[in-house]
Design a protein around this motif. Structure first.
Motif, PDB file in Angstrom:
ATOM      1  N   PHE A   1       5.791  -4.103  -7.660  1.00 35.86           N
ATOM      2  CA  PHE A   1       4.605  -3.705  -8.400  1.00 35.86           C
ATOM      3  C   PHE A   1       4.698  -4.081  -9.875  1.00 35.86           C
ATOM      4  N   ASN A   2       5.902  -4.056 -10.427  1.00 31.89           N
ATOM      5  CA  ASN A   2       6.033  -4.405 -11.842  1.00 31.89           C
ATOM      6  C   ASN A   2       5.661  -5.863 -12.098  1.00 31.89           C
ATOM      7  N   THR A   3       6.053  -6.753 -11.203  1.00 33.12           N
ATOM      8  CA  THR A   3       5.691  -8.151 -11.407  1.00 33.12           C
ATOM      9  C   THR A   3       4.216  -8.390 -11.089  1.00 33.12           C
ATOM     10  N   ALA A   4       3.665  -7.633 -10.145  1.00 26.72           N
ATOM     11  CA  ALA A   4       2.230  -7.754  -9.867  1.00 26.72           C
ATOM     12  C   ALA A   4       1.421  -7.388 -11.108  1.00 26.72           C
ATOM     13  N   ILE A   5       1.829  -6.318 -11.798  1.00 24.55           N
ATOM     14  CA  ILE A   5       1.130  -5.923 -13.023  1.00 24.55           C
ATOM     15  C   ILE A   5       1.254  -7.009 -14.078  1.00 24.55           C
TER      16      ILE A   5
END
Length: 824
Positions: free
Chosen positions: A686-690
């Motif tokens: 999720f951190n890289t998606a953000i």
């Protein structure tokens, strides 16, 4: 007209309507090809949620919303693990009813969950302290009792003097109570057990069915169950008819057994010294050992203590007379509580022999070396070649165990065997706030099961909660305790122990699938339609308690014909912990951070995004010293930026310029982002998606700054952005979805698709992480080399600032999209 981002008004508008409209309600029976059963380990209601709860619920909710938008039948339930010591201790300290305290905390939890916008199926909620739930704990206990899997016996048990109750082995950590930290002691009460050892082999073998578990987690469970192969060997005792059996993984060292050791608690020890002067010494030694933890007793750092019983055993392979000792390093609950001591080849035996002047005899020589017992400074526990072993001299390690075991069997002195570290599950608790055990004690009939038709046996209310250490508080409710025997009708009394609360959590995930069933714990058809679970989430701390117990229950229920799957949760996400100053958040440390301030200052979406952006789910996250103000630096400004972009596009009053090069490049950026964000969601990154969505927003603003004004392209981008962001920031995206004129919820819309040609990349966004946190995104060619990636990352001015003059201790490169720097 453009409007400001008023998160409070948006939250107030949607949070209750989502629940009232039952937007997240799952079907009773899902499409078998399109089902997603997702469960987060249910919380204990002690005060409000803290940031550890918020993190795991945000992770699980993002998964649930993503899968729902992809067209799956998603069941994302919630309940409360509501029995347990904290409620009872609160009742003692504050003079309140534990039920009242528990339900007040549940209400507090639920209010925070609703404000977070969690998409739980609220129609399936239950609390384990509700008789409508714990009735089925009792029902299952009776079935275990009928199958010989629930039994009562006197046995050594860990006792917590602070909580005044016994503990299972798994609840004792380094000699202290896992819950309160008090030093524990051994007692010998009569207790109820579940016969989990009957399932030890299946618990080990079926671990391989859990393809979505880490190897670390599997190894923790294998080590806890502790299956080992070797031989049982029978030693005769002088003056006693019955032999004593020991288990050893190294029967090839039997000729080196020069003394015999019993655990101080072994019943044979008292038998052997009865009526002799040694009896008093043994009693004193047992008292001394009882004050030691299991960790202390088995530690290699402390001297080993023992007592010679002045009795002898006979070594079955050479008929030698060897002395019998008791020693603190031998445990009653491992093997048979008796060992053959081989000091040349076991370090603890070696140290004990040196301290007590006992013979050390080498019977295994290492390759290319020769050991001399007098010159040894430590034991040699490794493989080698047998020596000083009668007819087995020269036998290599590859053959020695099998050949000696065969000899033992042929000569009726032993046999091949397996042993386990796992012990039967002690479920008795001498406390009030738990499930009453449905057994009646009758002087004539013994232990008698309560008839199924009388369930549930509810907790009485007229109880003295102050524990005495001698009996459960239930024993003070005389009208409840005194009853009649279901078999003979004579005067009898109820069992006053309650069940370990891990019984509740061993099958609660099955009750979610049929929570309103009054006739059975669940309908097997419903359970088998949803199980096995598609994703389970929770902490690694539950590896040797909850996860083992739940797997045991699943196997018993499978044998009862109630479930079809041998493993309940083959895919497991162990999220990291949210810490403060490197320490786990806990009420006893006073370092709990509750979400209320974050809600009030920045809103649920900003808080959710902040925790999801903090790093990979499996990684621990240390709450920043500045507290919730960190949200104001990181995700709150970006959400405002997203809002401004959406409002800017929504209020464009003309179609703008026709599509040209700028529009084509922006559309390519959008489709590339949809492709990689979809993959990130699938990998729980999720951190890289953000970070990728942040870069897309930057591209959109650059486009607008360059004079771009094509409303169709910008609308396509914003609506796709809202869909990609929706699982993580449900309120803002829902509001903008409606502002763009759409009917229905964005969360029930379809996930955005991408055009493979448009998503094809000549350039990609390289993410640079420092200690697991995204610190920079850089556009790089698809063909970039690892050396070039390293150079681009380390030459970034922003990254140099985060490194603060230090060199990375580790650099992980995954071309062409990720550089991860570790700095100490």
């Amino acid at each position: 007209m453009k409007e400001p981002y008023d998160f409070k008004a948006i939250e107030d508008h949607y949070k209750q309507s989502w629940i009232d409209d039952e937007l997240w309600k799952a079907p009773e029976i899902p499409d078998p090809e399109l089902k997603r059963y997702l469960v987060t380990m249910f919380p204990y209601p002690s005060g409000d949620l803290h940031m550890g709860h918020v993190e795991i619920f945000s992770i699980q909710d993002a998964i649930a919303r993503f899968e729902r938008m992809r067209g799956y039948d998603v069941l994302n339930p919630i309940g409360w693990d509501a029995f347990g010591l904290p409620a009872e201790n609160a009742a003692i300290r504050r003079g309140v009813d534990p039920k009242k305290w528990t339900y007040e905390n549940i209400d507090m939890h639920r209010a925070s969950m609703e404000r977070l916008g969690l998409s739980f199926d609220w129609t399936r909620v239950f609390y384990t302290c509700d008789p409508r739930f714990y009735k089925w704990n009792q029902w299952l206990f009776l079935h275990f009792f009928e199958r010989g899997l629930a039994y009562r016996k006197q046995a050594a048990a860990w006792w917590c003097p602070n909580d005044k109750t016994v503990l299972a082995n798994e609840q004792v950590i380094a000699g202290r109570c896992e819950r309160c930290g008090a030093e524990v002691v051994k007692r010998y009460p009569t207790q109820w057990f579940f016969k989990i050892t009957d399932y030890a082999d299946r618990l080990v073998d079926d671990l391989e069915l859990n393809k979505g578990w880490t190897e670390r987690l599997k190894m923790i469970q294998r080590n806890w169950i502790g299956r080992s192969y070797g031989a049982e060997v029978d030693f005769s005792i002088e003056g006693r008819d019955e032999p004593v059996t020991v288990f050893t993984t190294r029967p090839d060292t039997l000729w080196g057994a020069t003394f015999f050791v019993l655990a101080p608690e072994h019943p044979l020890a008292e038998e052997l010294v009865a009526g002799s002067p040694v009896a008093e010494k043994l009693a004193e030694f047992k008292d001394e050992v009882a004050r030691l933890s299991e960790i202390d007793r088995t530690s290699t750092e402390r001297p080993k203590k023992g007592l010679f019983l002045e009795r002898y055993a006979t070594n079955p392979v050479n008929d030698e007379r060897i002395p019998i000792w008791v020693a603190d390093y031998v445990l009653m609950d491992y093997g048979t509580g008796a060992i053959m001591a081989v000091p040349a080849h076991d370090q603890r035996d070696f140290e004990f022999a040196r301290s007590n002047g006992l013979e050390i005899r080498v019977v295994i020589q290492p390759p290319h070396a020769s050991l001399d017992a007098d010159g040894m400074t430590e034991a040699y526990p490794h493989d080698g070649v047998m020596v000083n072993s009668n007819g087995f001299d020269g036998t290599p390690a590859t053959e020695s165990v099998a050949k000696v075991t065969e000899w033992l069997e042929t000569n009726h002195r032993g046999r091949a065997a397996k042993n386990y570290r796992l012990r039967d599950w002690l479920i008795s608790r001498q406390r009030y706030w738990g499930t009453p055990i449905p057994i009646v004690h009758c002087d004539s009939c013994g232990e008698v099961a309560v008839p199924y038709g009388e369930l549930p046996i509810e907790l009485p209310e007229d109880v003295d909660f102050n524990p005495t250490g001698e009996a459960s508080p239930l024993a003070t409710a005389e009208d409840w305790v005194n009853t009649t025997c279901p078999k003979c009708g004579a005067t009898a009394h109820r069992e006053t122990d309650t069940m370990d609360t891990f019984v509740d959590s061993s099958w609660y995930f099955l009750r979610y699938l049929d929570p309103h069933n009054d006739e059975a714990p669940f309908d097997p058809d419903k359970v088998n339609a949803w199980m096995a679970m598609d994703q389970y989430s929770g902490g690694i701390t539950h590896a040797v308690m909850h996860l083992i117990y739940a797997r045991f229950f699943q196997k018993v229920l499978m044998d009862m014909g109630m479930v079809e799957d041998p493993e309940p949760f083959p895919r497991l996400l162990n999220q990291g912990m949210v810490t403060m100053g490197g320490k786990v958040m806990s009420k006893t440390r006073g370092n709990i951070v509750e979400p209320l301030e974050a809600f009030d200052r920045y809103g649920a979406d900003a808080l959710r995004l902040y925790l999801l952006f903090s790093g990979p789910p499996e990684q621990d996250f240390d709450w920043p010293p500045e507290g919730v103000e960190a949200i104001g630096r990181v995700t709150w400004p970006w959400l405002q930026r997203v809002w401004r972009l959406s409002e800017d596009v929504r209020t464009l009053d003309h179609d703008g310029a026709p599509e040209g090069v700028l529009e084509a490049e922006l559309r390519k950026a959008l489709h590339r982002t949809i492709k990689v964000v979809t993959r990130d969601y699938e990998a729980f990154s999720f951190n890289t998606a953000i970070a990728r969505m942040q870069e897309l927003v930057n591209e959109a603003f650059r486009y607008r700054g360059a004079g771009g004004s094509n409303k169709a392209v910008m609308t396509e981008l914003v609506e796709a952005l809202m869909k990609m962001l929706a699982p993580m920031a449900p309120y803002l995206t829902e509001e903008q979805w409606h502002r763009f004129g759409h009917e229905g919820s964005i969360h029930l819309s379809s996930w955005p698709t991408f055009d493979e040609d448009l998503a094809a990349q000549n350039e990609v966004t390289m993410i640079v992480q420092v200690n697991g946190k995204v610190r920079e995104t850089i556009g790089v060619p698809v063909s970039i080399t690892e050396d070039e990636m390293r150079e681009r990352a380390l030459s970034s001015e922003k990254i140099r600032g985060y490194l603060n003059g230090k060199e990375p201790t580790k650099v992980i490169i995954k071309p062409p999209k990720l550089v991860s720097l570790v700095v100490e």
